[in-house]
Design an enzyme around this catalytic site. Structure first.
Site, PDB file in Angstrom:
ATOM      1  N   LYS A  57       0.846  -1.205   0.000  1.00 51.24           N
ATOM      2  CA  LYS A  57       0.000   0.000   0.000  1.00 51.24           C
ATOM      3  C   LYS A  57       0.875   1.246   0.000  1.00 51.24           C
ATOM      4  CE  LYS A  57      -3.120   2.610   3.023  1.00 51.24           C
ATOM      5  NZ  LYS A  57      -3.784   2.657   4.347  1.00 51.24           N
ATOM      6  N   ASP A  76      -2.269  10.495   3.791  1.00 56.18           N
ATOM      7  CA  ASP A  76      -3.666  10.130   3.955  1.00 56.18           C
ATOM      8  C   ASP A  76      -4.372  11.122   4.878  1.00 56.18           C
ATOM      9  OD1 ASP A  76      -6.107   8.898   4.057  1.00 56.18           O
ATOM     10  OD2 ASP A  76      -5.477   7.346   5.482  1.00 56.18           O
ATOM     11  N   LYS A  81      -9.678  13.081   8.627  1.00 55.56           N
ATOM     12  CA  LYS A  81      -9.147  12.671   9.925  1.00 55.56           C
ATOM     13  C   LYS A  81      -9.049  13.882  10.856  1.00 55.56           C
ATOM     14  CE  LYS A  81      -6.130   9.014   8.092  1.00 55.56           C
ATOM     15  NZ  LYS A  81      -6.612   7.874   8.898  1.00 55.56           N
ATOM     16  N   ASP A 106       1.633   6.269   5.853  1.00 56.39           N
ATOM     17  CA  ASP A 106       0.638   5.355   5.280  1.00 56.39           C
ATOM     18  C   ASP A 106       1.152   4.664   4.021  1.00 56.39           C
ATOM     19  OD1 ASP A 106      -1.807   4.222   5.865  1.00 56.39           O
ATOM     20  OD2 ASP A 106      -2.942   5.570   4.554  1.00 56.39           O
ATOM     21  N   ASP A 152     -11.955   7.260   4.249  1.00 57.59           N
ATOM     22  CA  ASP A 152     -10.726   6.989   5.003  1.00 57.59           C
ATOM     23  C   ASP A 152     -10.395   5.498   5.026  1.00 57.59           C
ATOM     24  OD1 ASP A 152      -8.485   7.658   6.460  1.00 57.59           O
ATOM     25  OD2 ASP A 152      -9.506   7.572   8.396  1.00 57.59           O
ATOM     26  N   GLU A 165      -9.404   3.828   2.518  1.00 53.49           N
ATOM     27  CA  GLU A 165      -8.939   3.927   1.131  1.00 53.49           C
ATOM     28  C   GLU A 165      -7.911   2.876   0.761  1.00 53.49           C
ATOM     29  OE1 GLU A 165      -5.466   4.994   3.048  1.00 53.49           O
ATOM     30  OE2 GLU A 165      -7.511   5.549   3.567  1.00 53.49           O
ATOM     31  N   ARG A 184      -7.767  -0.337   1.175  1.00 52.69           N
ATOM     32  CA  ARG A 184      -8.341  -1.530   0.531  1.00 52.69           C
ATOM     33  C   ARG A 184      -8.815  -1.220  -0.889  1.00 52.69           C
ATOM     34  NH1 ARG A 184     -12.411  -1.813   5.438  1.00 52.69           N
ATOM     35  NH2 ARG A 184     -10.568  -0.787   6.290  1.00 52.69           N
TER      36      ARG A 184
END
Length: 498
Positions: free
Chosen positions: A267, A272, A279, A290, A349, A351, A353
């Site tokens: 990933k 993010d 967030k 991230d 959030d 995201e 996956r």
């Protein structure tokens, strides 16, 4: 740092410092006894007086020990011999390297590798020592105008082995340990870079540089390429960002042309914000981490290429930012994945996956033997396992066992989590094939269940490293996990792990 392997008696070592151990209560190791014999009881007198009792976590630095050729002797407390295990060895080696780096001893010879560790070979002890040395001396200060200087930092480490017939094995283990440490350093550096520097284009540039250095195949897919492939789930995450997304593909062809490759997917969300599901502002700076899944698989690829492992290995990194904006995806949007399955986005959030599912589908074209994805995927995994173990999910128990064993060997541990069909119902959507979240309960599990819907055609495992990829607080920084676990698994698959 420069490393070497040597077999010889400690009192004959010409170096700035020789490191030996003492068990509790006041029991010197073999190397410490040899030094003491050469010094006519000088060290045993000090031990008898109580200056070094052998307690774990203690050290004593001696200067000008008679009968020796070194400038200093460092005694390291090992605790009770009957309790000496893998953890105690790692702690002792870490303490020794840290102390050496602070004493001004620019070169040293360490004899802790002579210590027997249950179920661990001399190769393991040498490999771990090299990895620990690089980890302890790691610094990331390239953006500081005034560097944090260490007075005469440790520059050369010689690792002592007891028997000459172990030299070949130890040399191979040292090279492995250094390759793994180099991969960890790459992952830590990428993770620690600020997001205005380390964006998807920067990751792509690093991949190209790695391909040139190690003669790897490299392909970078642009937005138009992904649109043509139907990767609308991945692209939905990139919609709010001015930074263009990239799909990075690196391949090391060390095995036979007929052998199916192992595929690592990482990933790569380089920052993010949570998107429209924004967030909280506190600690949002840590969302530069991230992309640590991407950093991990790139680090593992570099280590594998450095060791020239006789395997076929492909790394896939979906890289993007997740930003709010007038064109950003909204909660309630429905997107189509490369697999053709549709997804209702209930939380922007969640995201990771959404980009991984298209990358996993893309992996099918390589007809892989095994696929492992690595991601800082869920806060729920942090709640479940803290910062000690990564969460491990797999659609084959044998693969899970192999990865757990690799994690134990590397001291980069994971914990096997359930992937039962009972959890799949939480992903139901009235409007699409699935939702991208499954509610409050078992968040790490439902995230893995989501990914499992895109992995029906191969053996697959998922590592959730949200709790292990970086540290917060005063020691804030990327850890480089799970590079050690992944590379030990690759070494197992290549038949190169002793």
């Amino acid at each position: 740092m420069e490393f070497s392997i040597k077999s010889g008696s400690p009192e004959k070592q010409r170096s700035a410092c020789v490191v030996v151990g003492v068990f509790e209560p006041r029991k010197p190791t073999l190397s410490a006894e040899l030094l003491d014999k050469a010094a006519n009881g000088y060290i045993s007198d000090i031990i008898r007086r109580g200056d070094m009792e052998g307690k774990a976590g203690s050290t004593l630095l001696l200067h000008n020990v008679p009968g020796t050729l070194c400038d200093r002797v460092l005694l390291v407390g090992l605790g009770k011999e009957k309790d000496f295990r893998e953890k105690e060895f790692i702690n002792a080696a870490r303490l020794a390297i840290k102390t050496l780096n602070e004493t001004g001893a620019f070169d040293a010879t360490i004899f802790l590798t002579e210590l027997a560790v249950k179920k661990r070979s001399i190769a393991w002890r040498v490999r771990q020592t090299a990895m620990i040395a690089q980890d302890v001396t790691y610094k990331f200060d390239q953006f500081k105008s005034k560097k944090d200087e260490v007075r005469r930092p440790l520059r050369k480490l010689t690792i002592g082995v007891e028997r000459r017939n172990e030299l070949g094995l130890a040399e191979e283990a040292l090279n492995q340990g250094l390759a793994i440490a180099e991969g960890v350093t790459l992952a830590r550096n990428l993770g620690n870079l600020p997001p205005n520097v380390c964006h998807p284009t920067y990751l792509a540039e690093q991949a190209r540089s790695m391909a040139a250095e190690f003669t790897l195949d490299c392909e970078i897919l642009e937005r138009a390429d992904m649109e043509a492939l139907g990767m609308h789930s991945l692209l939905s995450v990139a919609r709010g960002s001015h930074q263009p997304p990239k799909l990075i593909v690196l391949s090391h062809r060390g095995g036979k042309s007929t052998e199916k490759p192992l595929v690592l997917v990482g990933k790569g969300v380089t920052f993010d914000t949570g998107g429209i599901s924004l967030k909280p502002g506190a600690d949002m700076d840590e969302m530069k981490y991230d992309m640590c899944g991407a950093a991990s698989v790139l680090g593992a690829m570099q280590a594998a290429a450095r060791m020239a492992l006789p395997i076929n290995l492909t790394v896939i990194v979906p890289a993007t930012e997740n930003m709010p904006g007038g064109n950003a995806s909204r909660p309630g949007d429905i997107v189509s994945s490369m697999s053709g399955q549709t997804i209702e986005i209930l939380n922007t959030d969640a995201e990771g996956r959404l980009i991984l599912c298209d990358a996993l589908t893309y992996a099918e074209r390589f007809e892989p033997d095994t696929v492992i994805d690595v991601a800082t995927l869920t806060g729920a995994c942090v709640v479940a396992l803290g910062d000690v173990a990564s969460g491990l999910f797999a659609n084959k128990d044998g693969l899970a066992r192999d990865l757990l064993d690799a994690g134990e060997e590397a001291h980069d541990r994971a914990w096997h989590m359930p992937l039962w069909d009972d959890y799949q119902d939480q992903l139901k959507s009235p409007f699409a094939d699935m939702a991208n979240i499954g509610g409050r309960l078992a968040g790490a599990v439902t995230a893995a269940c989501f990914l499992s819907r895109f992995t029906k055609k191969f053996e697959w495992a998922h590592l959730d490293i949200a709790g292990t990829a970086w540290k917060s607080g005063s020691n804030k920084g990327a850890t480089g996990r799970s590079v050690p676990l992944l590379t030990h698994y690759l070494l197992q698959r290549a038949g190169k792990l002793n």
